[in-house]
Design a protein around this motif. Structure first.
Motif, PDB file in Angstrom:
ATOM      1  N   HIS A  39       0.843  -1.207   0.000  1.00  0.00           N
ATOM      2  CA  HIS A  39       0.000   0.000   0.000  1.00  0.00           C
ATOM      3  C   HIS A  39       0.879   1.259   0.000  1.00  0.00           C
ATOM      4  N   GLU A  40       1.695   1.402  -1.029  1.00  0.00           N
ATOM      5  CA  GLU A  40       2.651   2.500  -1.069  1.00  0.00           C
ATOM      6  C   GLU A  40       2.037   3.801  -1.574  1.00  0.00           C
ATOM      7  N   ASP A  41       0.945   3.718  -2.320  1.00  0.00           N
ATOM      8  CA  ASP A  41       0.389   4.903  -2.972  1.00  0.00           C
ATOM      9  C   ASP A  41      -0.250   5.889  -2.005  1.00  0.00           C
ATOM     10  N   ASN A  42      -0.849   5.375  -0.900  1.00  0.00           N
ATOM     11  CA  ASN A  42      -1.516   6.258   0.047  1.00  0.00           C
ATOM     12  C   ASN A  42      -1.329   5.741   1.473  1.00  0.00           C
ATOM     13  N   PRO A  43      -0.122   5.911   2.022  1.00  0.00           N
ATOM     14  CA  PRO A  43       0.141   5.421   3.381  1.00  0.00           C
ATOM     15  C   PRO A  43      -0.734   6.095   4.437  1.00  0.00           C
ATOM     16  N   TYR A  44      -1.113   7.339   4.179  1.00  0.00           N
ATOM     17  CA  TYR A  44      -1.991   8.046   5.122  1.00  0.00           C
ATOM     18  C   TYR A  44      -3.333   7.328   5.231  1.00  0.00           C
ATOM     19  N   ALA A  45      -3.941   7.004   4.089  1.00  0.00           N
ATOM     20  CA  ALA A  45      -5.230   6.311   4.092  1.00  0.00           C
ATOM     21  C   ALA A  45      -5.120   4.960   4.789  1.00  0.00           C
ATOM     22  N   ILE A  64     -17.499   0.936   8.133  1.00  0.00           N
ATOM     23  CA  ILE A  64     -17.256   2.290   8.639  1.00  0.00           C
ATOM     24  C   ILE A  64     -16.272   3.037   7.749  1.00  0.00           C
ATOM     25  N   TYR A  65     -15.230   2.350   7.306  1.00  0.00           N
ATOM     26  CA  TYR A  65     -14.260   2.988   6.414  1.00  0.00           C
ATOM     27  C   TYR A  65     -14.923   3.381   5.095  1.00  0.00           C
ATOM     28  N   GLY A  66     -15.833   2.547   4.620  1.00  0.00           N
ATOM     29  CA  GLY A  66     -16.561   2.868   3.390  1.00  0.00           C
ATOM     30  C   GLY A  66     -17.371   4.147   3.529  1.00  0.00           C
ATOM     31  N   ARG A  67     -17.949   4.358   4.689  1.00  0.00           N
ATOM     32  CA  ARG A  67     -18.701   5.590   4.940  1.00  0.00           C
ATOM     33  C   ARG A  67     -17.770   6.804   4.919  1.00  0.00           C
ATOM     34  N   LEU A  68     -16.557   6.617   5.454  1.00  0.00           N
ATOM     35  CA  LEU A  68     -15.588   7.713   5.438  1.00  0.00           C
ATOM     36  C   LEU A  68     -15.172   8.028   4.007  1.00  0.00           C
ATOM     37  N   GLU A  69     -14.993   7.005   3.199  1.00  0.00           N
ATOM     38  CA  GLU A  69     -14.660   7.222   1.783  1.00  0.00           C
ATOM     39  C   GLU A  69     -15.757   8.022   1.084  1.00  0.00           C
ATOM     40  N   GLU A  70     -16.995   7.713   1.397  1.00  0.00           N
ATOM     41  CA  GLU A  70     -18.113   8.458   0.799  1.00  0.00           C
ATOM     42  C   GLU A  70     -18.066   9.926   1.197  1.00  0.00           C
ATOM     43  N   LEU A  71     -17.773  10.183   2.469  1.00  0.00           N
ATOM     44  CA  LEU A  71     -17.665  11.560   2.941  1.00  0.00           C
ATOM     45  C   LEU A  71     -16.561  12.314   2.211  1.00  0.00           C
ATOM     46  N   CYS A  72     -15.497  11.578   1.890  1.00  0.00           N
ATOM     47  CA  CYS A  72     -14.332  12.200   1.243  1.00  0.00           C
ATOM     48  C   CYS A  72     -14.375  12.060  -0.280  1.00  0.00           C
ATOM     49  N   HIS A  73     -15.522  11.649  -0.801  1.00  0.00           N
ATOM     50  CA  HIS A  73     -15.695  11.487  -2.250  1.00  0.00           C
ATOM     51  C   HIS A  73     -14.629  10.574  -2.855  1.00  0.00           C
ATOM     52  N   GLU A  79      -5.914  16.419   3.638  1.00  0.00           N
ATOM     53  CA  GLU A  79      -6.678  17.623   3.314  1.00  0.00           C
ATOM     54  C   GLU A  79      -8.192  17.372   3.377  1.00  0.00           C
ATOM     55  N   THR A  80      -8.630  16.235   2.807  1.00  0.00           N
ATOM     56  CA  THR A  80     -10.072  15.955   2.818  1.00  0.00           C
ATOM     57  C   THR A  80     -10.562  15.657   4.232  1.00  0.00           C
ATOM     58  N   ILE A  81      -9.758  14.934   5.009  1.00  0.00           N
ATOM     59  CA  ILE A  81     -10.146  14.646   6.399  1.00  0.00           C
ATOM     60  C   ILE A  81     -10.165  15.931   7.223  1.00  0.00           C
ATOM     61  N   ASN A  82      -9.186  16.802   6.978  1.00  0.00           N
ATOM     62  CA  ASN A  82      -9.101  18.058   7.727  1.00  0.00           C
ATOM     63  C   ASN A  82     -10.301  18.965   7.456  1.00  0.00           C
ATOM     64  N   SER A  85     -15.754  18.012   9.896  1.00  0.00           N
ATOM     65  CA  SER A  85     -15.910  18.332  11.322  1.00  0.00           C
ATOM     66  C   SER A  85     -15.819  17.045  12.145  1.00  0.00           C
ATOM     67  N   ASP A  86     -15.576  17.185  13.440  1.00  0.00           N
ATOM     68  CA  ASP A  86     -15.550  16.019  14.320  1.00  0.00           C
ATOM     69  C   ASP A  86     -16.889  15.288  14.267  1.00  0.00           C
ATOM     70  N   GLU A  87     -17.967  16.056  14.187  1.00  0.00           N
ATOM     71  CA  GLU A  87     -19.303  15.455  14.158  1.00  0.00           C
ATOM     72  C   GLU A  87     -19.491  14.606  12.900  1.00  0.00           C
ATOM     73  N   GLN A  88     -18.957  15.070  11.781  1.00  0.00           N
ATOM     74  CA  GLN A  88     -19.065  14.297  10.542  1.00  0.00           C
ATOM     75  C   GLN A  88     -18.301  12.976  10.651  1.00  0.00           C
ATOM     76  N   ILE A  89     -17.092  13.038  11.211  1.00  0.00           N
ATOM     77  CA  ILE A  89     -16.287  11.818  11.351  1.00  0.00           C
ATOM     78  C   ILE A  89     -16.949  10.867  12.346  1.00  0.00           C
ATOM     79  N   LYS A  90     -17.438  11.405  13.445  1.00  0.00           N
ATOM     80  CA  LYS A  90     -18.120  10.573  14.437  1.00  0.00           C
ATOM     81  C   LYS A  90     -19.385   9.957  13.841  1.00  0.00           C
ATOM     82  N   GLY A  91     -20.020  10.678  12.913  1.00  0.00           N
ATOM     83  CA  GLY A  91     -21.268  10.233  12.320  1.00  0.00           C
ATOM     84  C   GLY A  91     -21.151   8.978  11.478  1.00  0.00           C
TER      85      GLY A  91
END
Length: 216
Positions: A39-45, A64-73, A79-82, A85-91
């Protein structure tokens, strides 16, 4: 394009492991050639995925990760995670503590305190120390990063439930203490990660559902 690695009986590491451990040799023959892409292309993800999956079933973690991907398109970056909001991530269904861990890793990357290019050039112990100094990244996550992102060859994931499930199958034992696993698997060095990859594949392909027989 992601780098692809193929392991088979012509690979030096596989030949070495088969000489050292007859049970592992049988498991390797059952699995057959193994191809993977680090997984060298996106170590952050990758790190964010592992934080989400901590203490969860694989099924729940994927959801849950799939939902985060949807939030981040579809693009999980600092940058996209930043921008969330905390509420969106918690959601998406993750705990307050994990929101804090995700924020901490994201801030570390954006501030330059965590540099993935620098990590790739460091020896194993230095990478481990650097990652575990971040709140939310423990021994398990650091080892997963070393194996699956940096493709380091000699990491023994004795904290990982999936690995231990295959370990119990291979050696017909219920003693999964750190000391017992390290002693039994010492023969795998310097290719502990390669051996672990085969045990993961044995589990994923359903081989561990049947009793292991060395000579059958």
């Amino acid at each position: 394009m992601a780098r692809s690695v193929t392991l088979d009986h012509n690979t030096n590491s596989i030949q070495y492991l088969c000489r050292k451990d007859k049970r592992l040799a049988k498991a390797i023959s059952m699995v057959g050639p193994l191809t993977y892409e680090p997984h060298e292309d996106n170590p952050y993800a990758f790190l964010i995925h592992e934080i989400i999956e901590q203490m969860l079933s694989i099924k729940a973690g994927v959801k849950i990760y799939g939902r985060l991907e949807e939030l981040c398109h579809g693009k999980i970056t600092p940058e996209t995670i930043n921008s969330l909001s905390d509420e969106q991530i918690k959601g998406i269904g993750t705990a307050n503590s994990k929101v804090a861990y995700i924020r901490n890793v994201t801030d570390s990357v954006l501030s330059g305190r965590l540099d993935f290019t620098e990590l790739s050039a460091l020896p194993d112990e230095a990478v481990f120390k650097k990652l575990t100094s971040l709140k939310g990244i423990g021994r398990w996550t650091a080892k997963m990063y070393l194996i699956f992102v940096l493709d380091r060859q000699d990491i023994l994931p004795c904290e990982d439930a999936a690995f231990l499930q295959s370990y119990r199958w291979l050696y017909k034992t219920n003693d999964c203490s750190k000391e017992a696993v390290e002693k039994k698997c010492k023969k795998w060095k310097p290719y502990s990660s390669i051996a672990a990859r085969y045990l993961y594949r044995a589990l994923d392909s359903g081989l561990t559902k049947k009793e292991f027989h060395l000579y059958k």
